[in-house]
Enzyme design. Structure first.
Site, PDB file in Angstrom:
ATOM      1  N   TYR A  93      33.366  45.265  29.983  1.00  8.57           N
ATOM      2  CA  TYR A  93      32.822  45.013  31.318  1.00  8.57           C
ATOM      3  C   TYR A  93      31.418  44.412  31.259  1.00  8.57           C
ATOM      4  O   TYR A  93      31.111  43.411  31.919  1.00  8.57           O
ATOM      5  CB  TYR A  93      32.799  46.304  32.141  1.00  8.57           C
ATOM      6  CG  TYR A  93      32.120  46.131  33.480  1.00  8.57           C
ATOM      7  CD1 TYR A  93      32.826  45.666  34.578  1.00  8.57           C
ATOM      8  CD2 TYR A  93      30.763  46.421  33.642  1.00  8.57           C
ATOM      9  CE1 TYR A  93      32.205  45.485  35.803  1.00  8.57           C
ATOM     10  CE2 TYR A  93      30.135  46.233  34.858  1.00  8.57           C
ATOM     11  CZ  TYR A  93      30.855  45.773  35.932  1.00  8.57           C
ATOM     12  OH  TYR A  93      30.234  45.576  37.145  1.00  8.57           O
ATOM     13  N   ASP A 102      40.164  46.695  36.456  1.00  6.54           N
ATOM     14  CA  ASP A 102      40.276  46.260  37.852  1.00  6.54           C
ATOM     15  C   ASP A 102      39.345  45.100  38.165  1.00  6.54           C
ATOM     16  O   ASP A 102      39.644  44.263  39.028  1.00  6.54           O
ATOM     17  CB  ASP A 102      39.959  47.439  38.775  1.00  6.54           C
ATOM     18  CG  ASP A 102      38.583  48.035  38.500  1.00  6.54           C
ATOM     19  OD1 ASP A 102      37.671  47.814  39.303  1.00  6.54           O
ATOM     20  OD2 ASP A 102      38.436  48.719  37.468  1.00  6.54           O
ATOM     21  N   LYS A 132      43.377  55.378  36.073  1.00  6.67           N
ATOM     22  CA  LYS A 132      42.517  55.259  37.253  1.00  6.67           C
ATOM     23  C   LYS A 132      42.985  54.062  38.080  1.00  6.67           C
ATOM     24  O   LYS A 132      42.895  52.917  37.652  1.00  6.67           O
ATOM     25  CB  LYS A 132      41.057  55.087  36.848  1.00  6.67           C
ATOM     26  CG  LYS A 132      40.123  55.045  38.058  1.00  6.67           C
ATOM     27  CD  LYS A 132      38.694  54.812  37.659  1.00  6.67           C
ATOM     28  CE  LYS A 132      37.814  54.716  38.886  1.00  6.67           C
ATOM     29  NZ  LYS A 132      36.441  54.320  38.545  1.00  6.67           N
TER      30      LYS A 132
END
Length: 534
Positions: free
Chosen positions: A270, A305, A377
């Site tokens: 990320y 995500d 998640k």
């Protein structure tokens, strides 16, 4: 978290699944070796924090920064910070680490790289100090286990995960308690905008964050205490989440262990992709961070995500699967267990795409089938929220239904005001009502839902897995660093020799020594050392 009997699992070719994992390991192993060959300024600062050094000067520059900078400027970090720092204390240059850091900040201390018996004695003292920090992390893990045993866990999965962050920790605490009373099982305090790019950890309780609250040790302590209080009131252990990412990832992971946080956002890529942090810096830092999380019993949340906010959620679905497999490999190599792998994915397909709901179910079931024991998640829609709050509320309802239907482990509460305003407490309350209705009304539906073997959902899942294997094949041939540089993930191009924090990366000498690493990697630790840290 196992999906349990009756959960809908896809009919995937076990040979394809095994090949995907083998390729992920082959792609990830060179990255692990790269991480083992380097240290960073933040890893060394985290080591000093384990040894008990905290606080900051009058300009709020942490003492760990002062001391690591002094060692780097004086003798270099190639052999680590511990030997020079604890040697100076042994020689009477300072009484303890705090005194040494204060003297180092004014350049009034003589540092050297000790050798022979002096080096052995310095590292023995370092082990003793760092072992105290490791013991505190171990005690916190045991405390969590006792509280969960006494207060109980939520009665069922998925756990409901709600974000609270006003910028003011003293406003966050009552909002977090209100969220727990409203049904939240996990409270996340998102960080102030831009904190991931700070090469230091702010000190003390803070009240001035922008679009989030600064991650500090005192803020962690305050929020954990507030949630402990409300846990007793609601009769279940309410978990606390923050972010172990950015230039201070290892330090924030360490502070989370020292203050008993329960989950940490900690994705292997990320920071590289979305904050332009140097790839080598990120991979070195994330390995140390995950070793801390493994020791502390912290569940990590990964960030797949985010790829779908910059790339198309249908065309790039396989990149999410590839990242999940890489995150799994890196996490397990660092010592994390399946129950600690909150691998991320999201409900981000454009609602105008035909059969978008079936595609979302297929992608969610693929993740659940590939990682049956991980508390996945599941992230709500954000990219295609338009400002129409009624449409947004309906999309969140679809998202909540898929989360329950496919046996997700952690469900982040979607807000109908996403992309409009920072949610009010009333918005959160309505969002929690949506979650509770969808999960309660659909409870048990998972037992009845079995997609036909040759139906749309099964075929789409196999297609995404096949594309993931094809991509992993290319990554093995070209290397993961090249894939990141080419924009494979999230359409972001991040070369390995650029990015923020590159100047904080140091290749280790043969003489590198760090007792924290020895304690966190059992195969490197002496039996007596492990016994002393337990």
């Amino acid at each position: 978290m196992s999906t349990g009997p009756g959960a809908p699992l896809l009919q995937l070719d076990p040979r394809a699944v095994a090949r995907a994992r083998q390729l992920a390991a082959r792609a990830g192993r060179p990255i692990v070796e790269l991480a083992q060959a380097h240290t960073t300024a933040s890893v060394e600062r985290a080591t000093l924090r384990l040894a008990g050094l905290s606080g900051a000067d009058h300009e709020r520059v942490p003492w760990v920064n002062h001391l690591v900078d002094a060692v780097r400027d004086g003798v270099g970090l190639e052999q680590g910070v511990c030997a020079p720092a604890f040697d100076a204390i042994r020689r009477g240059e300072a009484t303890d680490l705090l005194d040494l850091a204060q003297r180092a900040s004014s350049r009034s201390v003589q540092l050297r790289q000790p050798s022979g018996r002096d080096r052995s004695a310095a590292l023995t003292l370092a082990r003793r100090s760092i072992g105290t920090g490791i013991k505190r992390i171990d005690r916190n893990r045991a405390t969590r286990d006792r509280l969960v045993a006494r207060l109980g866990d939520p009665p069922s999965r998925p756990w409901i995960y709600l974000i609270v962050a006003t910028g003011d920790i003293y406003e966050d605490m009552p909002q977090a308690q209100a969220a727990a009373r409203g049904g939240a099982d996990v409270v996340a305090v998102i960080r102030s905008t831009g904190q991931s790019l700070l090469d230091y950890v702010p000190e003390g309780a803070t009240r001035e964050g922008y679009a989030g609250t600064y991650a500090t040790q005192e803020n962690f302590r305050l929020m954990r205490a507030a949630l402990d209080d409300v846990s007793k009131e609601v009769g279940r252990y309410v978990r606390l989440t923050n972010y172990a990412s950015g230039l201070c990832m290892p330090e924030i992971a360490t502070l989370a262990g020292l203050e008993r946080l329960d989950m940490m956002l900690n994705d292997s890529m990320y920071g590289i992709l979305f904050r332009d942090i140097n790839p080598v810096r990120t991979f070195v830092d994330q390995r140390f961070s995950r070793q801390i999380h493994a020791r502390a019993g912290i569940i990590i949340n990964t960030g797949e995500d985010n790829y779908l906010t910059t790339a198309d959620a249908v065309e790039a679905a396989h990149t999410v699967t590839v990242s999940q497999l890489l995150n799994e490999y890196f996490a397990k190599e660092a010592g994390l267990a399946d129950w600690q792998l909150g691998l991320g994915h999201a409900f981000e397909i454009n609602p105008d795409v035909p059969q978008s709901f079936r595609l979302e179910v297929a992608h969610a079931l693929l993740a659940r089938t590939l990682f049956p024991d991980a508390p996945l998640k599941w992230m709500p829609p954000t990219k295609h929220m338009t400002g129409d709050i009624f449409r947004g509320y309906l999309l969140d309802g679809f998202f909540n239904l898929v989360g329950g239907l496919t046996g997700q482990g952690i469900l982040l509460v979607g807000m109908m005001t996403e992309a409009v305003v920072t949610p009010w407490l009333s918005d959160r309350d309505l969002a929690l009502q949506n979650v509770r209705y969808a999960l309660d009304a659909g409870r048990g539906l998972v037992e009845d839902f079995h997609p036909p073997v040759d139906g749309f959902i099964q075929q789409r899942s196999r297609q995404v897995l096949a594309e993931a294997i094809e991509l992993l094949d290319r990554i093995v041939d070209d290397t993961l660093l090249e894939a990141i540089a080419d924009g494979t993930f999230g359409l972001m191009r991040r070369p390995a020799d650029a990015g923020k924090g590159l100047d904080g990366v140091v290749r280790k000498d043969d003489g590198y020594a760090n007792p924290a690493v020895e304690l966190l990697e059992p195969d490197l630790a002496e039996p007596a050392l492990l016994e002393g840290a337990g």
